[in-house]
Enzyme design. Structure first.
Site, PDB file in Angstrom:
ATOM      1  N   GLN A 216       0.837  -1.198   0.000  1.00 25.99           N
ATOM      2  CA  GLN A 216       0.000   0.000   0.000  1.00 25.99           C
ATOM      3  C   GLN A 216       0.872   1.249   0.000  1.00 25.99           C
ATOM      4  O   GLN A 216       0.625   2.200  -0.738  1.00 25.99           O
ATOM      5  CB  GLN A 216      -0.904  -0.003   1.240  1.00 25.99           C
ATOM      6  CG  GLN A 216      -1.930   1.087   1.234  1.00 25.99           C
ATOM      7  CD  GLN A 216      -2.768   1.023  -0.019  1.00 25.99           C
ATOM      8  OE1 GLN A 216      -3.410   0.035  -0.310  1.00 25.99           O
ATOM      9  NE2 GLN A 216      -2.729   2.075  -0.811  1.00 25.99           N
TER      10      GLN A 216
ATOM     11  N   HIS B 239       2.303   2.928  -3.223  1.00 27.59           N
ATOM     12  CA  HIS B 239       1.446   3.646  -4.169  1.00 27.59           C
ATOM     13  C   HIS B 239       1.775   5.128  -4.206  1.00 27.59           C
ATOM     14  O   HIS B 239       1.800   5.746  -5.272  1.00 27.59           O
ATOM     15  CB  HIS B 239      -0.032   3.461  -3.825  1.00 27.59           C
ATOM     16  CG  HIS B 239      -0.628   2.278  -4.525  1.00 27.59           C
ATOM     17  ND1 HIS B 239      -0.714   2.188  -5.887  1.00 27.59           N
ATOM     18  CD2 HIS B 239      -1.160   1.132  -4.038  1.00 27.59           C
ATOM     19  CE1 HIS B 239      -1.275   1.031  -6.218  1.00 27.59           C
ATOM     20  NE2 HIS B 239      -1.548   0.372  -5.115  1.00 27.59           N
TER      21      HIS B 239
ATOM     22  N   GLU C 177     -10.418   1.669   3.023  1.00 27.03           N
ATOM     23  CA  GLU C 177     -10.640   1.202   1.643  1.00 27.03           C
ATOM     24  C   GLU C 177     -10.404  -0.311   1.572  1.00 27.03           C
ATOM     25  O   GLU C 177     -11.213  -1.046   1.031  1.00 27.03           O
ATOM     26  CB  GLU C 177      -9.674   1.943   0.711  1.00 27.03           C
ATOM     27  CG  GLU C 177      -9.795   1.529  -0.747  1.00 27.03           C
ATOM     28  CD  GLU C 177      -8.670   2.093  -1.608  1.00 27.03           C
ATOM     29  OE1 GLU C 177      -7.637   2.527  -1.052  1.00 27.03           O
ATOM     30  OE2 GLU C 177      -8.831   2.084  -2.843  1.00 27.03           O
ATOM     31  N   HIS C 178      -9.278  -0.769   2.123  1.00 28.99           N
ATOM     32  CA  HIS C 178      -8.965  -2.204   2.168  1.00 28.99           C
ATOM     33  C   HIS C 178      -8.813  -2.632   3.615  1.00 28.99           C
ATOM     34  O   HIS C 178      -8.145  -1.948   4.391  1.00 28.99           O
ATOM     35  CB  HIS C 178      -7.638  -2.516   1.463  1.00 28.99           C
ATOM     36  CG  HIS C 178      -7.568  -2.028   0.052  1.00 28.99           C
ATOM     37  ND1 HIS C 178      -6.989  -0.835  -0.291  1.00 28.99           N
ATOM     38  CD2 HIS C 178      -8.016  -2.576  -1.105  1.00 28.99           C
ATOM     39  CE1 HIS C 178      -7.076  -0.666  -1.600  1.00 28.99           C
ATOM     40  NE2 HIS C 178      -7.699  -1.699  -2.126  1.00 28.99           N
TER      41      HIS C 178
ATOM     42  N   ASP D  79      -6.202  -6.241  -5.965  1.00 28.65           N
ATOM     43  CA  ASP D  79      -5.792  -5.156  -6.856  1.00 28.65           C
ATOM     44  C   ASP D  79      -5.777  -5.628  -8.313  1.00 28.65           C
ATOM     45  O   ASP D  79      -6.002  -4.838  -9.231  1.00 28.65           O
ATOM     46  CB  ASP D  79      -4.380  -4.672  -6.499  1.00 28.65           C
ATOM     47  CG  ASP D  79      -4.362  -3.779  -5.272  1.00 28.65           C
ATOM     48  OD1 ASP D  79      -5.448  -3.403  -4.792  1.00 28.65           O
ATOM     49  OD2 ASP D  79      -3.257  -3.450  -4.799  1.00 28.65           O
TER      50      ASP D  79
ATOM     51  N   HIS E 110     -53.551  16.261  -5.812  1.00 27.22           N
ATOM     52  CA  HIS E 110     -53.158  14.858  -5.690  1.00 27.22           C
ATOM     53  C   HIS E 110     -54.396  14.013  -5.384  1.00 27.22           C
ATOM     54  O   HIS E 110     -54.640  12.976  -5.994  1.00 27.22           O
ATOM     55  CB  HIS E 110     -52.156  14.656  -4.541  1.00 27.22           C
ATOM     56  CG  HIS E 110     -50.762  15.123  -4.834  1.00 27.22           C
ATOM     57  ND1 HIS E 110     -50.448  16.438  -5.069  1.00 27.22           N
ATOM     58  CD2 HIS E 110     -49.588  14.436  -4.922  1.00 27.22           C
ATOM     59  CE1 HIS E 110     -49.156  16.537  -5.271  1.00 27.22           C
ATOM     60  NE2 HIS E 110     -48.601  15.345  -5.200  1.00 27.22           N
TER      61      HIS E 110
END
Ligand code: HSO
Ligand code: ZN
Length: 442
Positions: free
Chosen positions: A267, A270, A334-335, A368, A427
């Site tokens: 991670q 990145h 996220e993960h 991934d 209505h």
């Protein structure tokens, strides 16, 4: 123990009060920097005003290359096919098959039920007509992102898939991204990056078709541009708010520290803004991971990037694994990797996460690339309310109801009562008028 290279010390969760805990879980990148926003607003205005002329100037300025045409032509696709080796092509095809299988299994379906005698209510699905996919290139081109976006778009039945990816200094697109795009049936690839690519797809120019919805990750400029065009009724919808990528690992005493360190580093590599958190109920495991990190780090080509990300990583010691889940749910990663002995037994405790990886043999890297799940996932805590990209992201659902006289008689009085309560006489009349015509009680 060798921790000299990293300023990481395990934090004792129990010793923190609510404020201290919130500080540990706070992400550093909260708001879009004013300078980024201003720069992006200017780019968007320029693209809207001058179209391709602006794109050419911005590409010269930001990518350092003069492009005659933005669209990738047949010659360049053919050259990319030759440039990419067979092993990588095979891996892409293999990954694609599993991504197709998983996304197909999760496709939303149309349905129709009778909610009352003579009242049929259903749901129709329609593909979003033209979608814009953004595939970053930056320091690492990500052909896998082309697979993750194009596969569900195709399954959804989108009419046109437009893909933008930044040009390299030689004016070409990354060949692997082109091969992945072709493999998944992308209609058009344009060599455009950054905010200008997002602006072009949102508003259209002479050579870029205007898209209804934009997808994909990107840097701060791309993210800011997506937010801005999504706020504009004349702009385009977007998949989700995106931020730097992140992983949270929950590991017990039985976890393999080398595996855990490798996941944290995958991670971290990145980008310097990647978020990396390790939570454990074991001091020994935390110490062993701290020991493994610098050793593995020193052998990585992107060690500098990973080291910068690790500078704001968090290692947290909890008294019980239950606390680790409370922490993780508050952070909404996220993960989420569960490096636990019986990971499935803990799954019920997961309330907010983009994608979960169970056990010692499920590194995030598999998700991934090729387990089949999508890697475009909610970041920045968005997992509390958003989901990863799926076929549904590329479709709209249209509800439909069919009501005959019998159905109107059955449910009309209910509507009339509610309309009276809301003092909406028109209505009420729309219902009672009809009931009067067919004979029945309102
Ligand atoms: N981990 C990234 C996706 C990715 N990793 C692409 C490698 N290539 C965000 O989920
Ligand atoms: Zn990754």
């Amino acid at each position: 123990m060798n921790t000299t290279m990293l300023p990481l010390n395990p934090i004792d969760w129990d010793s923190l009060d609510a404020t201290g805990r919130a500080a540990v879980l706070r992400r550093p990148t909260a708001a879009v920097a004013v300078e980024v926003r201003t720069a992006v607003e200017r780019v968007i205005a320029q693209v809207r005003a001058d179209g391709d002329v602006a794109l050419r100037a911005l590409t010269r300025r930001f990518d350092g290359v003069e492009l005659g045409a933005f669209a990738v032509g047949e010659d360049e696709f053919a050259a990319a096919e030759r440039a990419v080796d067979d092993g990588l092509k095979r891996a892409m095809r293999e990954a694609r098959e599993r991504i197709v299988a998983w996304h197909r299994a999760g496709m939303p379906r149309e349905f129709e039920i009778e909610t009352a005698p003579g009242v049929r209510c259903g749901r129709l699905l329609r593909p979003i007509a033209r979608v814009g996919l953004y595939v970053p290139a930056g320091s690492a081109p990500l052909p896998s992102t082309a697979l993750m976006l194009a596969v569900p778009a195709k399954l959804a039945g989108c009419r046109e898939l437009v893909l933008c990816t930044p040009p390299r200094a030689d004016g070409r697109a990354d060949p692997a991204v082109l091969v992945a795009a072709r493999l998944c049936g992308v209609d058009r690839v344009l060599k455009l990056g950054g905010a200008q690519a997002i602006a072009a797809m949102a508003y259209g120019t002479e050579s870029v078709p205007r898209c209804d919805k934009l997808f994909g990750p990107g840097n701060a400029y791309v993210t800011a541009a997506k937010q801005l065009v999504a706020q504009d009724p004349d702009g385009a919808a977007i998949d989700m708010p995106a931020g730097p990528s992140e992983v949270l690992v929950i590991a017990d005493a039985g976890a393999d520290p080398d595996f855990v360190a490798a996941d944290l580093l995958s991670q971290a590599e990145h980008g310097p803004d990647s978020q990396v958190i390790l939570v454990s109920d074991s001091d020994q495991l935390l110490a062993a991971v701290l020991d493994a990190l610098p050793r593995q780090l020193s052998t990585l080509p992107r060690a500098d990037i990973a080291r910068r990300a690790l500078e704001h990583a968090r290692l947290v010691k909890v008294a019980r694994l239950e606390d680790a889940f409370a922490l993780s749910n508050a952070y909404a990663p996220e993960h989420l990797i569960l490096a636990l002995r019986e990971p499935r037994n803990w799954l019920d405790q997961v309330e907010a996460a983009g994608s979960v990886f169970l056990g010692d043999y499920a590194p995030e890297a598999l998700g991934d690339y090729c387990s089949g799940t999508n890697h475009v996932l909610p970041t920045g805590g968005a997992a509390r309310a958003y989901s990863g990209v799926s076929v549904a992201s590329f479709q709209t659902a249209i509800s439909v109801q069919e009501v005959g006289a019998e159905g109107l008689r059955a449910i009309g009085p209910c509507a009339a009562t509610l309309a009276r309560a809301e003092a909406l006489a028109a209505h009420e009349r729309a219902v009672t008028l009809r009931i009067g015509r067919i004979g029945g009680a309102a």
